[in-house]
Design a protein around this motif. Structure first.
Motif, PDB file in Angstrom:
ATOM      1  N   SER A  70     -57.951-100.146  69.859  1.00  0.00           N
ATOM      2  CA  SER A  70     -57.005 -99.048  69.690  1.00  0.00           C
ATOM      3  C   SER A  70     -56.068 -99.025  70.891  1.00  0.00           C
ATOM      4  CB  SER A  70     -57.743 -97.712  69.545  1.00  0.00           C
ATOM      5  OG  SER A  70     -58.505 -97.428  70.707  1.00  0.00           O
ATOM      6  N   ARG A  71     -55.009 -98.258  70.778  1.00  0.00           N
ATOM      7  CA  ARG A  71     -54.069 -98.157  71.881  1.00  0.00           C
ATOM      8  C   ARG A  71     -53.469 -96.769  71.937  1.00  0.00           C
ATOM      9  NH1 ARG A  71     -49.820-102.674  71.052  1.00  0.00           N
ATOM     10  NH2 ARG A  71     -48.801-101.670  72.830  1.00  0.00           N
ATOM     11  N   ASP A  72     -53.051 -96.405  73.142  1.00  0.00           N
ATOM     12  CA  ASP A  72     -52.352 -95.156  73.370  1.00  0.00           C
ATOM     13  C   ASP A  72     -51.061 -95.514  74.080  1.00  0.00           C
ATOM     14  OD1 ASP A  72     -51.362 -92.715  74.201  1.00  0.00           O
ATOM     15  OD2 ASP A  72     -53.327 -91.898  74.689  1.00  0.00           O
ATOM     16  N   ASN A  73     -49.989 -95.565  73.345  1.00  0.00           N
ATOM     17  CA  ASN A  73     -48.710 -95.981  73.929  1.00  0.00           C
ATOM     18  C   ASN A  73     -48.173 -94.955  74.928  1.00  0.00           C
ATOM     19  OD1 ASN A  73     -48.785 -98.398  72.597  1.00  0.00           O
ATOM     20  ND2 ASN A  73     -47.282 -97.839  71.024  1.00  0.00           N
ATOM     21  N   ALA A  74     -48.596 -93.734  74.817  1.00  0.00           N
ATOM     22  CA  ALA A  74     -48.177 -92.720  75.787  1.00  0.00           C
ATOM     23  C   ALA A  74     -48.855 -92.947  77.142  1.00  0.00           C
ATOM     24  CB  ALA A  74     -48.506 -91.334  75.266  1.00  0.00           C
ATOM     25  N   LYS A  75     -50.020 -93.577  77.115  1.00  0.00           N
ATOM     26  CA  LYS A  75     -50.765 -93.845  78.339  1.00  0.00           C
ATOM     27  C   LYS A  75     -50.694 -95.309  78.763  1.00  0.00           C
ATOM     28  CE  LYS A  75     -54.114 -90.107  77.724  1.00  0.00           C
ATOM     29  NZ  LYS A  75     -55.557 -89.739  77.614  1.00  0.00           N
ATOM     30  N   ASN A  76     -49.966 -96.109  77.985  1.00  0.00           N
ATOM     31  CA  ASN A  76     -49.851 -97.548  78.294  1.00  0.00           C
ATOM     32  C   ASN A  76     -51.226 -98.196  78.436  1.00  0.00           C
ATOM     33  OD1 ASN A  76     -47.109 -97.223  78.297  1.00  0.00           O
ATOM     34  ND2 ASN A  76     -46.828 -97.558  80.478  1.00  0.00           N
ATOM     35  N   THR A  77     -52.096 -97.883  77.515  1.00  0.00           N
ATOM     36  CA  THR A  77     -53.475 -98.350  77.605  1.00  0.00           C
ATOM     37  C   THR A  77     -53.962 -98.837  76.238  1.00  0.00           C
ATOM     38  OG1 THR A  77     -53.920 -96.796  79.406  1.00  0.00           O
ATOM     39  CG2 THR A  77     -55.825 -97.745  78.288  1.00  0.00           C
ATOM     40  N   VAL A  78     -54.710 -99.938  76.280  1.00  0.00           N
ATOM     41  CA  VAL A  78     -55.375-100.443  75.088  1.00  0.00           C
ATOM     42  C   VAL A  78     -56.875-100.399  75.347  1.00  0.00           C
ATOM     43  CG1 VAL A  78     -55.215-102.862  75.838  1.00  0.00           C
ATOM     44  CG2 VAL A  78     -55.476-102.327  73.403  1.00  0.00           C
TER      45      VAL A  78
END
Length: 119
Positions: A70-78
């Motif tokens: 999964s990824r969170d583009n708001a947190k720049n994290t996968v």
């Protein structure tokens, strides 16, 4: 450009781990992200992949049903959630960012995080 993995460690067979990869220095939301792993004496293999917007995911047969990328583009994290871990999952896990444009392909790699599955 930086990709920094975290969350690895020692876990017993059947246990779970959640790996994270924090990205910086590039437009994270424009890149597909992948998790690879490399066990001692073996070639690096693709574990899971996710599209730039997160709508498409793919998994290696060895991890299907036991992992979720999964990824969170708001947190720049996968992330890579791994469950029902087996000793054969022991490896260094790397995240990778990839973007292809006409005439060029961008690839970035992290330094890896060790996952050891052992009793």
């Amino acid at each position: 450009v930086q990709l920094v993995e975290s969350g690895g460690g020692l876990v017993q067979p059947g246990g779970s781990l959640r790996l994270s990869c924090a990205a910086s220095g590039f437009t994270f939301s424009s890149y597909a992200m992948r998790w690879y792993r490399q066990a001692p004496g073996k070639e690096r293999e693709l574990v899971a992949a996710i599209s730039s917007a997160g709508g498409v995911t793919n998994y290696a047969d060895s991890m299907k049903g036991r992992s979720t990328i999964s990824r969170d583009n708001a947190k720049n994290t996968v992330y890579l959630q791994m469950n029902s871990l087996k000793p054969e999952d022991t490896a260094v896990y790397y995240c990778s960012a990839r973007k292809a444009v006409p005439g060029h392909e961008y690839n970035y790699w992290g330094q890896g995080t060790q996952v050891t599955v052992s009793s």
